[in-house]
Design a protein around this motif. Structure first.
Motif, PDB file in Angstrom:
ATOM      1  N   ARG A  39       3.709  10.762   2.007  1.00 36.73           N
ATOM      2  CA  ARG A  39       2.748  10.407   0.959  1.00 36.73           C
ATOM      3  C   ARG A  39       1.676  11.487   0.821  1.00 36.73           C
ATOM      4  O   ARG A  39       1.251  11.813  -0.286  1.00 36.73           O
ATOM      5  CB  ARG A  39       2.120   9.048   1.253  1.00 36.73           C
ATOM      6  N   ALA A  40       1.229  12.066   1.941  1.00 35.50           N
ATOM      7  CA  ALA A  40       0.282  13.180   1.855  1.00 35.50           C
ATOM      8  C   ALA A  40       0.928  14.361   1.159  1.00 35.50           C
ATOM      9  O   ALA A  40       0.302  15.056   0.346  1.00 35.50           O
ATOM     10  CB  ALA A  40      -0.204  13.575   3.246  1.00 35.50           C
ATOM     11  N   GLN A  41       2.195  14.605   1.485  1.00 34.81           N
ATOM     12  CA  GLN A  41       2.930  15.697   0.840  1.00 34.81           C
ATOM     13  C   GLN A  41       2.931  15.521  -0.673  1.00 34.81           C
ATOM     14  O   GLN A  41       2.754  16.480  -1.435  1.00 34.81           O
ATOM     15  CB  GLN A  41       4.363  15.737   1.381  1.00 34.81           C
ATOM     16  N   GLN A  42       3.087  14.287  -1.129  1.00 34.55           N
ATOM     17  CA  GLN A  42       3.126  14.028  -2.560  1.00 34.55           C
ATOM     18  C   GLN A  42       1.798  14.396  -3.221  1.00 34.55           C
ATOM     19  O   GLN A  42       1.774  15.031  -4.278  1.00 34.55           O
ATOM     20  CB  GLN A  42       3.433  12.549  -2.803  1.00 34.55           C
ATOM     21  N   LYS A  78      -7.693   9.680  -0.025  1.00 32.53           N
ATOM     22  CA  LYS A  78      -8.649   8.818   0.694  1.00 32.53           C
ATOM     23  C   LYS A  78      -7.935   7.613   1.296  1.00 32.53           C
ATOM     24  O   LYS A  78      -8.173   7.236   2.454  1.00 32.53           O
ATOM     25  CB  LYS A  78      -9.753   8.358  -0.260  1.00 32.53           C
ATOM     26  N   LEU A  79      -7.050   7.004   0.507  1.00 35.24           N
ATOM     27  CA  LEU A  79      -6.291   5.863   1.019  1.00 35.24           C
ATOM     28  C   LEU A  79      -5.376   6.298   2.154  1.00 35.24           C
ATOM     29  O   LEU A  79      -5.270   5.608   3.178  1.00 35.24           O
ATOM     30  CB  LEU A  79      -5.475   5.234  -0.116  1.00 35.24           C
ATOM     31  N   PHE A  80      -4.726   7.458   2.000  1.00 30.59           N
ATOM     32  CA  PHE A  80      -3.811   7.943   3.036  1.00 30.59           C
ATOM     33  C   PHE A  80      -4.540   8.168   4.355  1.00 30.59           C
ATOM     34  O   PHE A  80      -4.084   7.731   5.417  1.00 30.59           O
ATOM     35  CB  PHE A  80      -3.155   9.243   2.580  1.00 30.59           C
ATOM     36  N   TRP A  81      -5.685   8.849   4.303  1.00 31.20           N
ATOM     37  CA  TRP A  81      -6.394   9.174   5.545  1.00 31.20           C
ATOM     38  C   TRP A  81      -7.177   7.993   6.107  1.00 31.20           C
ATOM     39  O   TRP A  81      -7.706   8.067   7.219  1.00 31.20           O
ATOM     40  CB  TRP A  81      -7.337  10.354   5.313  1.00 31.20           C
ATOM     41  N   SER A  99      -2.712   4.525   8.618  1.00 33.89           N
ATOM     42  CA  SER A  99      -1.551   5.224   9.171  1.00 33.89           C
ATOM     43  C   SER A  99      -0.380   5.034   8.209  1.00 33.89           C
ATOM     44  O   SER A  99       0.194   3.939   8.116  1.00 33.89           O
ATOM     45  CB  SER A  99      -1.201   4.661  10.553  1.00 33.89           C
ATOM     46  N   TYR A 100      -0.083   6.103   7.486  1.00 36.40           N
ATOM     47  CA  TYR A 100       0.952   6.035   6.468  1.00 36.40           C
ATOM     48  C   TYR A 100       1.934   7.187   6.646  1.00 36.40           C
ATOM     49  O   TYR A 100       1.627   8.188   7.294  1.00 36.40           O
ATOM     50  CB  TYR A 100       0.327   6.089   5.071  1.00 36.40           C
ATOM     51  N   PRO A 131       0.802  -1.235   0.000  1.00 38.10           N
ATOM     52  CA  PRO A 131       0.000   0.000   0.000  1.00 38.10           C
ATOM     53  C   PRO A 131       0.832   1.282   0.000  1.00 38.10           C
ATOM     54  O   PRO A 131       0.441   2.264  -0.630  1.00 38.10           O
ATOM     55  CB  PRO A 131      -0.843  -0.116   1.271  1.00 38.10           C
ATOM     56  N   VAL A 132       1.963   1.300   0.697  1.00 35.74           N
ATOM     57  CA  VAL A 132       2.773   2.522   0.728  1.00 35.74           C
ATOM     58  C   VAL A 132       3.352   2.808  -0.658  1.00 35.74           C
ATOM     59  O   VAL A 132       3.334   3.952  -1.140  1.00 35.74           O
ATOM     60  CB  VAL A 132       3.901   2.405   1.772  1.00 35.74           C
ATOM     61  N   LEU A 133       3.853   1.765  -1.311  1.00 34.73           N
ATOM     62  CA  LEU A 133       4.383   1.943  -2.655  1.00 34.73           C
ATOM     63  C   LEU A 133       3.266   2.304  -3.635  1.00 34.73           C
ATOM     64  O   LEU A 133       3.463   3.096  -4.561  1.00 34.73           O
ATOM     65  CB  LEU A 133       5.106   0.677  -3.110  1.00 34.73           C
ATOM     66  N   ARG A 134       2.076   1.739  -3.397  1.00 36.55           N
ATOM     67  CA  ARG A 134       0.942   2.094  -4.256  1.00 36.55           C
ATOM     68  C   ARG A 134       0.583   3.563  -4.088  1.00 36.55           C
ATOM     69  O   ARG A 134       0.217   4.233  -5.062  1.00 36.55           O
ATOM     70  CB  ARG A 134      -0.261   1.215  -3.932  1.00 36.55           C
TER      71      ARG A 134
END
Length: 695
Positions: free
Chosen positions: A114-117, A103-106, A109-110, A71-74
């Motif tokens: 990734r949110a910055q991106q 939506k996936l980020f929130w 817990s990631y 999921p993180v790489l996705r």
């Protein structure tokens, strides 16, 4: 290693290494590495301007990661896919990918990076649509998320982007603060090729801010520091920006000679970048990004030679650059030689227009740095002049006039006032060098391309269209690729497509457009060899089968728009128990399909497309047909009235089949409509525009 090559501005080396390792990862079924390398390959392809392959690579990686359980790489792949879609001007697709990623980020817990991106990508999307305050808002969110990541590289990069975005928004203080902070943060990081790349960008940005504020010595110092690294960087955009800022600095500080040389260097960089681009959309996007460099060089040439021959040749070479061909491998930018002895840009002679338009007159407008400039080229000679007008005033007046013409309720007294103002600005300065009557090819500045020129009014109250027929001309290399215009005769084979049974949003059918059937029957009746496809017969297969043999293609019906492009709805495809919408769009047009086509008429609402200059919009049907060699295309600038249009087209085809040229027949139809009190408003007759050649 691949990531380091990508971050250090070495896209060619990055691409070679990523493809080598990607093949290894696939052969060993190493899904995580395959996804990571697919992302890096896409980034490097995008940096080289090969956006079609970049999109293919990133979506392949994204599809694989959707089932691989990373999921993180996705999340990273979603962010990069959004960024590349956005840079390809697929704004809706980019927005959907960014919102999916957030939506996936929130939802879990990631890592904050990734949110910055995603916020950074949303900022880039807003930048491409001109929403500068939204750009800065998203960039600030990206910067906050970066701080939470506690990753100094990410923080430095986010502040760098916020500084660039604040520059675009005119927030000089914030821009200076963020770029200065980013410069210092990168200095504290290990001095790798990647950090030096960003530091160089920061310094070019700070130099640009200093020029705008009149701090010339400070600007020169920043450029000196940037220059020390540019010979190590294989990035045409950055090198071009350096020369652009240098040209501004020298111009404003009074060194015209160095300013011109820097402008020539920037154009030389742009020419090198063009050689590496083969996809037409990539070339047109290059054209938008590099235009100011050619305009600057054309301005220097115009000041030197007031007749403007060389300046016009540079301008037309640029405007048709997407259609220039290049043989051999692309060359890398050599900063030292570009700075000292930049090669001359490729220019075109007006013979590329003139041979095809003997006896006709070309009128060109360009908003050069020194002001609005006009050229009149006719009978082998060229004359040029500057027109005194504030650029913002002209843009506002042009946009207002176009919008008011498109509104049948707008008072004609107000329209006439605007039409006279635009005539005084655009036509009066050149009217002495135009023929009294006859055809004109007009190649306008994009900001004024939306103006319906035939609706302009002279001091005496005469419409410009009464004296001159008008065709909008693309750049000279573009024009040269059009087939010769041929007379349209009663025996010419004609395909008329009308009121296709288009699928509606609820799975049923969209209602037929009032008066479209009358228009179809009338258009077909003027030809002895006509084919009508309407209702459920107007399928893609049927149209493609018939179009290849016909000289004229006429479409009457609805149009559809999705925020990116305008298309023509055809009879739907049956899918299961329902129907799927089927649309003719720019992507579905090929030169083979239009091998015999001499005239295309898109008689539906706003078929020019979503931009002022349809001939430069890769998503427009006008562009697709012209690119395929069709010499004459008629499209509509706004939503048209179906009853008046049926009458307009009846008059047009009557004149056409009586031996009139297309431009003359179009103006005859407009005149027949505007002489009637009930349809005298330009809304009813000025929305139809001819692109390409004049017969």
């Amino acid at each position: 290693m691949v990531y380091a090559l990508q971050r250090s501005g070495q896209p060619r080396a990055c691409l070679e290494r990523s493809e080598e390792l990607l093949n290894t990862a696939r052969s060993q079924h190493y899904r995580w590495a395959e996804g990571q390398l697919g992302i890096e390959r896409a980034i490097c392809l995008d940096a080289l301007g090969r956006k079609g392959l970049a999109l293919e690579s990133i979506h392949t990686a994204l599809a694989m990661l959707g089932t691989a359980g990373y999921p993180v790489l996705r999340l990273r792949a979603l962010g990069m896919a959004a960024a590349i879609e956005n840079s390809s001007e697929h704004h809706r697709a980019a927005w959907a990918l960014n919102t999916e990623g957030l939506k996936l980020f929130w939802s879990g817990s990631y890592p904050p990076i990734r949110a910055q991106q995603f916020y950074n990508s949303l900022s880039r999307a807003a930048a491409d649509t001109g929403l500068v305050w939204v750009v800065v808002a998203f960039a600030r969110e990206a910067s906050r998320a970066a701080v939470l990541s506690a990753n100094p590289t990410v923080v430095a990069t986010a502040r760098f982007w916020l500084g660039k975005d604040a520059t675009l928004a005119g927030l000089s203080a914030e821009a200076h603060r963020e770029l200065s902070a980013a410069d210092l943060l990168f200095d504290k990081l290990p001095h790798t090729a990647a950090t030096e790349y960003y530091r160089t960008e920061c310094r070019i940005g700070l130099a640009e801010l200093a020029v705008k504020d009149g701090r010339f010595a400070e600007s020169e110092e920043y450029l000196r520091k940037a220059r020390a690294r540019l010979h190590e960087i294989d990035n045409s955009v950055m090198i071009g920006r350096y020369f652009g800022v240098a040209s501004q600095l020298y111009q404003r500080s009074g060194n015209a000679g160095l300013a011109e040389r820097a402008a020539r260097s920037r154009v030389a960089v742009a020419e090198l970048a063009l050689q590496s681009l083969h996809d037409m959309k990539d070339r047109l996007m290059w054209s938008r990004e590099m235009g100011d460099s050619y305009y600057a060089l054309a301005d220097f040439e115009w000041r030197r030679q007031l007749s403007g021959d060389t300046a016009l040749a540079i301008l037309e070479g640029y405007r048709g650059a997407a259609f220039r061909t290049h043989s051999g491998p692309p060359l890398k930018p050599d900063f030292a030689s570009l700075e000292v002895a930049p090669p001359e840009p490729q220019v075109v002679g007006m013979g590329q227009f003139g041979k095809a338009s003997s006896g006709q007159t070309l009128l060109v407008y360009a908003m050069l740095p020194g002001g609005l400039t006009a050229w009149v080229s006719a009978n082998g000679g060229t004359w040029s002049t500057r027109i005194q007008v504030e650029p913002d005033k002209l843009r506002h007046l042009a946009a207002g006039f176009r919008d008011h013409c498109a509104d049948r309720t707008f008072p004609q007294s107000g329209l006439r006032s605007e039409a006279r103002q635009l005539y005084r600005i655009l036509i009066e300065p050149v009217v002495g060098h135009l023929p009294e009557t006859g055809p004109l090819l007009i190649d306008p500045e994009p900001a004024i391309a939306g103006i319906p020129f035939p609706a302009l009014l002279s001091v005496s109250g005469e419409y410009f269209g009464n004296r001159h027929t008008v065709s909008l001309a693309p750049g000279a290399p573009y024009y040269r690729g059009l087939r010769a215009a041929a007379p349209i005769l009663p025996e010419s084979p004609v395909l008329v497509v009308g009121s296709p049974a288009a699928a509606g949003g609820s799975g049923g059918f969209r209602s037929a457009l009032p008066d479209a059937d009358r228009e179809v029957r009338s258009a077909a009746s003027h030809f002895r060899n006509s084919t009508i496809l309407s209702g459920r017969e107007a399928t893609t297969a049927a149209i493609e089968r018939e179009m290849a043999r016909n000289f004229v293609f006429h479409f009457a019906g609805h149009s559809v728009a999705n925020g990116v492009r305008v298309g023509l709805p055809l009879a739907p495809n049956q899918v299961g128990g329902g129907y799927e919408e089927n649309v003719m769009s720019a992507d579905s047009i090929t030169p083979q399909l239009l091998a015999n086509c001499r005239l295309a008429v898109f008689s539906a609402c706003a078929t020019e497309g979503l931009e002022n200059s349809a001939a430069a919009d890769p998503e427009s049907l006008v562009f697709a047909f012209l690119r395929s060699g069709v010499p004459q295309v008629i499209a509509t600038r706004w939503n048209i009235d179906s009853a008046a249009t049926a009458t307009f087209m009846a008059a047009f085809y009557e004149a056409l089949t009586m031996g009139k040229a297309v431009d003359v027949a179009l103006e005859a139809a407009a005149a027949s409509i505007r002489t009637r009190a009930e349809t005298s408003h330009p809304y009813y007759w000025a929305g139809f525009r001819l692109y390409g050649k004049i017969s």
